[in-house]
Write a protein that holds these residues in place. Structure first.
Motif, PDB file in Angstrom:
ATOM      1  N   ARG A  86       0.825  -1.216   0.000  1.00  0.00           N
ATOM      2  CA  ARG A  86       0.000   0.000   0.000  1.00  0.00           C
ATOM      3  C   ARG A  86       0.857   1.262   0.000  1.00  0.00           C
ATOM      4  NH1 ARG A  86      -4.382   0.627   4.228  1.00  0.00           N
ATOM      5  NH2 ARG A  86      -5.535   1.836   2.696  1.00  0.00           N
ATOM      6  N   ILE A 123      -4.927  11.130   1.315  1.00  0.00           N
ATOM      7  CA  ILE A 123      -6.005  11.730   0.517  1.00  0.00           C
ATOM      8  C   ILE A 123      -7.261  11.745   1.384  1.00  0.00           C
ATOM      9  CG2 ILE A 123      -6.584   9.533  -0.666  1.00  0.00           C
ATOM     10  CD1 ILE A 123      -7.029  11.354  -3.202  1.00  0.00           C
ATOM     11  N   CYS A 124      -7.816  12.936   1.561  1.00  0.00           N
ATOM     12  CA  CYS A 124      -8.885  13.103   2.559  1.00  0.00           C
ATOM     13  C   CYS A 124     -10.200  13.443   1.857  1.00  0.00           C
ATOM     14  CB  CYS A 124      -8.523  14.223   3.533  1.00  0.00           C
ATOM     15  SG  CYS A 124      -6.891  14.051   4.259  1.00  0.00           S
ATOM     16  N   ILE A 125     -11.024  12.453   1.657  1.00  0.00           N
ATOM     17  CA  ILE A 125     -12.324  12.635   1.004  1.00  0.00           C
ATOM     18  C   ILE A 125     -13.451  12.249   1.966  1.00  0.00           C
ATOM     19  CG2 ILE A 125     -13.789  11.984  -0.959  1.00  0.00           C
ATOM     20  CD1 ILE A 125     -11.164  11.005  -2.360  1.00  0.00           C
ATOM     21  N   THR A 126     -13.388  11.041   2.515  1.00  0.00           N
ATOM     22  CA  THR A 126     -14.510  10.450   3.245  1.00  0.00           C
ATOM     23  C   THR A 126     -14.792  11.165   4.559  1.00  0.00           C
ATOM     24  OG1 THR A 126     -13.845   8.335   2.284  1.00  0.00           O
ATOM     25  CG2 THR A 126     -15.404   8.249   4.110  1.00  0.00           C
ATOM     26  N   GLY A 131     -19.847   9.070   2.687  1.00  0.00           N
ATOM     27  CA  GLY A 131     -18.918   8.002   2.299  1.00  0.00           C
ATOM     28  C   GLY A 131     -18.973   7.823   0.793  1.00  0.00           C
ATOM     29  N   HIS A 155     -12.835  11.025   8.007  1.00  0.00           N
ATOM     30  CA  HIS A 155     -12.452   9.808   8.746  1.00  0.00           C
ATOM     31  C   HIS A 155     -11.996   8.708   7.789  1.00  0.00           C
ATOM     32  CE1 HIS A 155     -16.568   7.473   9.057  1.00  0.00           C
ATOM     33  NE2 HIS A 155     -16.311   7.813   7.831  1.00  0.00           N
ATOM     34  N   THR A 158      -6.182   7.072   5.356  1.00  0.00           N
ATOM     35  CA  THR A 158      -5.007   6.201   5.416  1.00  0.00           C
ATOM     36  C   THR A 158      -3.743   7.043   5.600  1.00  0.00           C
ATOM     37  OG1 THR A 158      -6.110   4.635   3.960  1.00  0.00           O
ATOM     38  CG2 THR A 158      -3.725   4.399   4.164  1.00  0.00           C
ATOM     39  N   MET A 363     -10.363  -5.795   3.043  1.00  0.00           N
ATOM     40  CA  MET A 363     -10.604  -4.349   2.892  1.00  0.00           C
ATOM     41  C   MET A 363     -10.973  -3.919   1.467  1.00  0.00           C
ATOM     42  SD  MET A 363      -9.593  -1.131   2.062  1.00  0.00           S
ATOM     43  CE  MET A 363      -7.895  -0.784   1.701  1.00  0.00           C
ATOM     44  N   GLY A 367     -12.626   0.005   0.679  1.00  0.00           N
ATOM     45  CA  GLY A 367     -11.874   1.262   0.512  1.00  0.00           C
ATOM     46  C   GLY A 367     -11.648   1.611  -0.960  1.00  0.00           C
ATOM     47  N   GLY A 368     -11.653   2.908  -1.239  1.00  0.00           N
ATOM     48  CA  GLY A 368     -11.394   3.373  -2.608  1.00  0.00           C
ATOM     49  C   GLY A 368     -12.562   3.140  -3.541  1.00  0.00           C
ATOM     50  N   GLU A 372     -20.034  -2.278  -4.652  1.00  0.00           N
ATOM     51  CA  GLU A 372     -21.379  -1.917  -5.134  1.00  0.00           C
ATOM     52  C   GLU A 372     -21.316  -0.606  -5.923  1.00  0.00           C
ATOM     53  OE1 GLU A 372     -20.678  -2.615  -1.856  1.00  0.00           O
ATOM     54  OE2 GLU A 372     -21.410  -4.675  -1.911  1.00  0.00           O
ATOM     55  N   ASN A 376     -21.949   0.335  -9.993  1.00  0.00           N
ATOM     56  CA  ASN A 376     -22.712   1.458 -10.563  1.00  0.00           C
ATOM     57  C   ASN A 376     -21.900   2.169 -11.640  1.00  0.00           C
ATOM     58  OD1 ASN A 376     -24.829   0.992  -8.779  1.00  0.00           O
ATOM     59  ND2 ASN A 376     -24.099   2.495  -7.271  1.00  0.00           N
TER      60      ASN A 376
HETATM   61  C1  LIG Z   1      -8.918   0.609   5.246  1.00  0.00           C
HETATM   62  C2  LIG Z   1      -9.635   1.767   4.633  1.00  0.00           C
HETATM   63  C3  LIG Z   1      -8.892   2.827   4.137  1.00  0.00           C
HETATM   64  C4  LIG Z   1      -9.531   3.959   3.625  1.00  0.00           C
HETATM   65  N1  LIG Z   1      -8.759   5.017   3.217  1.00  0.00           N
HETATM   66  C5  LIG Z   1      -9.367   6.166   2.839  1.00  0.00           C
HETATM   67  C6  LIG Z   1      -8.591   7.329   2.553  1.00  0.00           C
HETATM   68  O1  LIG Z   1      -7.343   7.308   2.591  1.00  0.00           O
HETATM   69  N2  LIG Z   1      -9.219   8.466   2.226  1.00  0.00           N
HETATM   70  C7  LIG Z   1     -10.566   8.543   2.159  1.00  0.00           C
HETATM   71  O2  LIG Z   1     -11.081   9.623   1.851  1.00  0.00           O
HETATM   72  N3  LIG Z   1     -11.345   7.463   2.447  1.00  0.00           N
HETATM   73  C8  LIG Z   1     -10.775   6.277   2.787  1.00  0.00           C
HETATM   74  N4  LIG Z   1     -11.535   5.181   3.111  1.00  0.00           N
HETATM   75  C9  LIG Z   1     -12.985   5.304   3.110  1.00  0.00           C
HETATM   76  C10 LIG Z   1     -13.653   4.583   1.956  1.00  0.00           C
HETATM   77  O3  LIG Z   1     -13.373   5.235   0.739  1.00  0.00           O
HETATM   78  C11 LIG Z   1     -15.141   4.534   2.283  1.00  0.00           C
HETATM   79  O4  LIG Z   1     -15.273   3.636   3.357  1.00  0.00           O
HETATM   80  C12 LIG Z   1     -15.983   4.072   1.116  1.00  0.00           C
HETATM   81  O5  LIG Z   1     -16.017   5.062   0.108  1.00  0.00           O
HETATM   82  C13 LIG Z   1     -17.416   3.753   1.543  1.00  0.00           C
HETATM   83  O6  LIG Z   1     -17.961   4.752   2.332  1.00  0.00           O
HETATM   84  P1  LIG Z   1     -18.652   4.352   3.740  1.00  0.00           P
HETATM   85  O7  LIG Z   1     -17.696   3.557   4.533  1.00  0.00           O
HETATM   86  O8  LIG Z   1     -19.181   5.597   4.343  1.00  0.00           O
HETATM   87  O9  LIG Z   1     -19.864   3.393   3.350  1.00  0.00           O
HETATM   88  P2  LIG Z   1     -21.321   3.838   2.869  1.00  0.00           P
HETATM   89  O10 LIG Z   1     -21.216   4.803   1.736  1.00  0.00           O
HETATM   90  O11 LIG Z   1     -22.115   4.226   4.062  1.00  0.00           O
HETATM   91  O12 LIG Z   1     -21.877   2.487   2.281  1.00  0.00           O
HETATM   92  C14 LIG Z   1     -22.512   1.481   3.092  1.00  0.00           C
HETATM   93  C15 LIG Z   1     -22.966   0.358   2.170  1.00  0.00           C
HETATM   94  O13 LIG Z   1     -23.937   0.878   1.233  1.00  0.00           O
HETATM   95  C16 LIG Z   1     -23.512   0.592  -0.101  1.00  0.00           C
HETATM   96  N5  LIG Z   1     -23.896   1.696  -0.990  1.00  0.00           N
HETATM   97  C17 LIG Z   1     -23.714   3.024  -0.792  1.00  0.00           C
HETATM   98  N6  LIG Z   1     -24.168   3.726  -1.853  1.00  0.00           N
HETATM   99  C18 LIG Z   1     -24.601   2.804  -2.759  1.00  0.00           C
HETATM  100  C19 LIG Z   1     -25.171   2.880  -4.057  1.00  0.00           C
HETATM  101  N7  LIG Z   1     -25.354   4.060  -4.686  1.00  0.00           N
HETATM  102  N8  LIG Z   1     -25.512   1.731  -4.690  1.00  0.00           N
HETATM  103  C20 LIG Z   1     -25.320   0.515  -4.090  1.00  0.00           C
HETATM  104  N9  LIG Z   1     -24.791   0.388  -2.854  1.00  0.00           N
HETATM  105  C21 LIG Z   1     -24.428   1.510  -2.209  1.00  0.00           C
HETATM  106  C22 LIG Z   1     -21.991   0.474   0.006  1.00  0.00           C
HETATM  107  O14 LIG Z   1     -21.474  -0.267  -1.085  1.00  0.00           O
HETATM  108  C23 LIG Z   1     -21.832  -0.231   1.343  1.00  0.00           C
HETATM  109  O15 LIG Z   1     -22.011  -1.610   1.187  1.00  0.00           O
HETATM  110  C24 LIG Z   1     -10.931   4.019   3.576  1.00  0.00           C
HETATM  111  C25 LIG Z   1     -11.683   2.914   4.032  1.00  0.00           C
HETATM  112  C26 LIG Z   1     -11.047   1.810   4.547  1.00  0.00           C
HETATM  113  C27 LIG Z   1     -11.867   0.649   5.041  1.00  0.00           C
END
Ligand SMILES: Cc1cc2nc3c(=O)[nH]c(=O)nc-3n(C[C@H](O)[C@H](O)[C@H](O)COP(=O)(O)OP(=O)(O)OC[C@H]3O[C@@H](n4cnc5c(N)ncnc54)[C@H](O)[C@@H]3O)c2cc1C
Length: 397
Positions: A86, A123-126, A131, A155, A158, A363, A367-368, A372, A376
């Motif tokens: 990574r 990279i700070c998006i989430t 999410g 939150h 990484t 993971m 992530g990324g 699902e 899309n």
């Molecule tokens: C180890 C790890 C490292 C990460 N590193 C970073 C990072 O460096 N920077 C950063 O910004 N983020 C990071 N993330 C965050 C990651 O990008 C988000 O967890 C991811 O985008 C999903 O957002 P969420 O966790 O809020 O899930 P949610 O968006 O709440 O989704 C919950 C569930 O609903 C489903 N869902 C949501 N919308 C839809 C849709 N339109 N259609 C079908 N299903 C859907 C999802 O697939 C999931 O199963 C990291 C996550 C992890 C686990």
């Protein structure tokens, strides 16, 4: 695993990194997981081997390597230590590639120097409430005189706490409070007041890299910190997310590498382990499992390499990157799970790497971009439609 079509330079690079991975990187992997400490020593190894910032253009001190070169490095490292894999992703793809594509001269020099000296940018998006639907972010940057004032919370970032350079996405507002779009700001931890690491997430796997909550409290940044792609702020998020297709290919590659590592362990063990007076690989149930594992890995590798190749001279194709990440992340989980099964009770022990690999590989459907959400993206590209459940920048380039 080996795929055809690699140049002799790429085969040499692959062989060199495989040696590094099988030696010092593999020896540290269990400890990195157990201690949950960022492997700074491996960062030095990567730096000495010129594997950090390989994709950075030569004029900024890098080697101008292509995405497939980086993929070969990440794949080999991840088979031994996914955390080190990574680090190779995030020093060659993602935030650094966004800055190198769209940043000002000053920003490019800054980011390149930091990465080449060992920094893994964050990279700070989430955000907690945004999410998959990143457009719903509430982190905001308000223009006040000659600066931006940033407030909000991210939150699951990484590298939070070890990374110095941060690319922070926020909604940008002008002096009158009108929203101008989503922008990416560069900030350096410890040199920027108001950037606070407030929590480390207790993760299931990939424990050697912190995942953190980061709060921005009246964080002041000059306008020169804003990375503005050529199409301006309104389309800026889509452009910057386009750069993220490289990171997505990188994430798929880590999953591929972990699964290849686990498969190799299972293959070797299946010859060594005897039951009923014969090696266990003489049982057809396990032979077919090995066959299925190898087919999944071969297909995943072809998708990943293809997606990487599609980015020649730019960024990997969004559709190919999404297809590669969905297929590889889901199949890698199955392959690692099957590999663990070959070891019987031993596979369930922390003395072997299989349980760590099973935690780490889980993971990559999250992530990324989740599997699902990436489906899309695939559907949107196939149907040539902006689907209501996709967001700008993911649904279209
Ligand atoms: C180890 C790890 C490292 C990460 N590193 C970073 C990072 O460096 N920077 C950063 O910004 N983020 C990071 N993330 C965050 C990651 O990008 C988000 O967890 C991811 O985008 C999903 O957002 P969420 O966790 O809020 O899930 P949610 O968006 O709440 O989704 C919950 C569930 O609903 C489903 N869902 C949501 N919308 C839809 C849709 N339109 N259609 C079908 N299903 C859907 C999802 O697939 C999931 O199963 C990291 C996550 C992890 C686990």
């Amino acid at each position: 695993m080996n795929a055809s079509g690699l140049s002799s330079d790429q085969l040499k690079l692959q062989a060199r990194v495989r040696e590094l991975a099988a030696g010092p990187v593999a020896r540290r992997a269990a400890e990195v997981d157990r201690t949950e400490q960022y492997p700074w020593d491996n960062v030095e190894l990567l730096k000495d081997a010129r594997l950090l910032g390989m994709t950075i253009p030569q004029q900024y001190g890098g080697q101008g390597k292509n995405w497939l070169d980086a993929v070969l490095v990440i794949e080999a490292l991840s088979a031994a230590c996914s955390v080190t894999g990574r680090i190779a992703v995030e020093t060659n793809m993602g935030a650094i590639s966004a800055v190198m594509a769209y940043g000002s001269e000053e920003q490019k020099k800054l980011a390149a120097d930091m990465v080449l000296s060992g920094d893994k940018p964050a990279i700070c998006i989430t955000e907690p409430e945004a999410g998959s639907d990143a457009n719903g972010m509430t982190t905001r940057a308000d223009k006040k005189g000659n600066r931006y004032v940033v407030n909000g919370r991210k939150h699951w970032i990484t590298g939070g706490g070890v990374s110095r350079l941060h690319l922070i996405f926020a909604k940008v507002y002008d002096e009158k409070g009108n929203e101008e779009g989503i922008g990416g700001f560069l900030a350096i931890r410890d040199e920027t007041q108001g950037l606070k690491i407030t929590k480390r997430e207790p993760t299931m796997g990939l424990r050697g890299i912190p995942e953190a909550v980061i709060d921005f409290e009246d964080m002041e940044l000059p306008p020169s910190a804003l990375v503005i792609p050529p199409r301006g702020l309104k389309k800026g998020f889509a452009d910057l997310m386009n750069a993220y297709n490289s990171q997505r290919v990188g994430a798929a590659t880590v999953a591929l590498g972990i699964a290849e590592g686990a498969y190799q362990l299972a293959l070797d063990w299946s010859e060594k382990r005897h039951q009923f007076g014969r090696p266990i690989n003489e049982f057809q149930g396990l032979q077919w499992k090995l066959a299925d594992m190898s087919i999944k890995l071969r297909a995943a590798q072809a998708l990943v390499y293809d997606a990487a190749r599609s980015g020649e001279g730019g960024f990997p194709d969004m559709l190919l990157a999404a297809q590669a990440k969905v297929f590889t992340s889901e199949n890698a989980i199955q392959v690692v799970n099957d590999a663990l099964q070959f070891f019987g009770a031993r596979g369930y022990s922390r003395e072997l790497p299989l349980e760590r690999m099973a935690r780490d590989v889980r993971m990559f459907t999250i992530g990324g971009g989740t599997a699902e959400v990436l489906r899309n993206v695939v559907a949107g590209a196939l149907l040539k439609k902006k689907l209501p459940q996709t967001r700008d920048g993911w649904g279209k380039a």
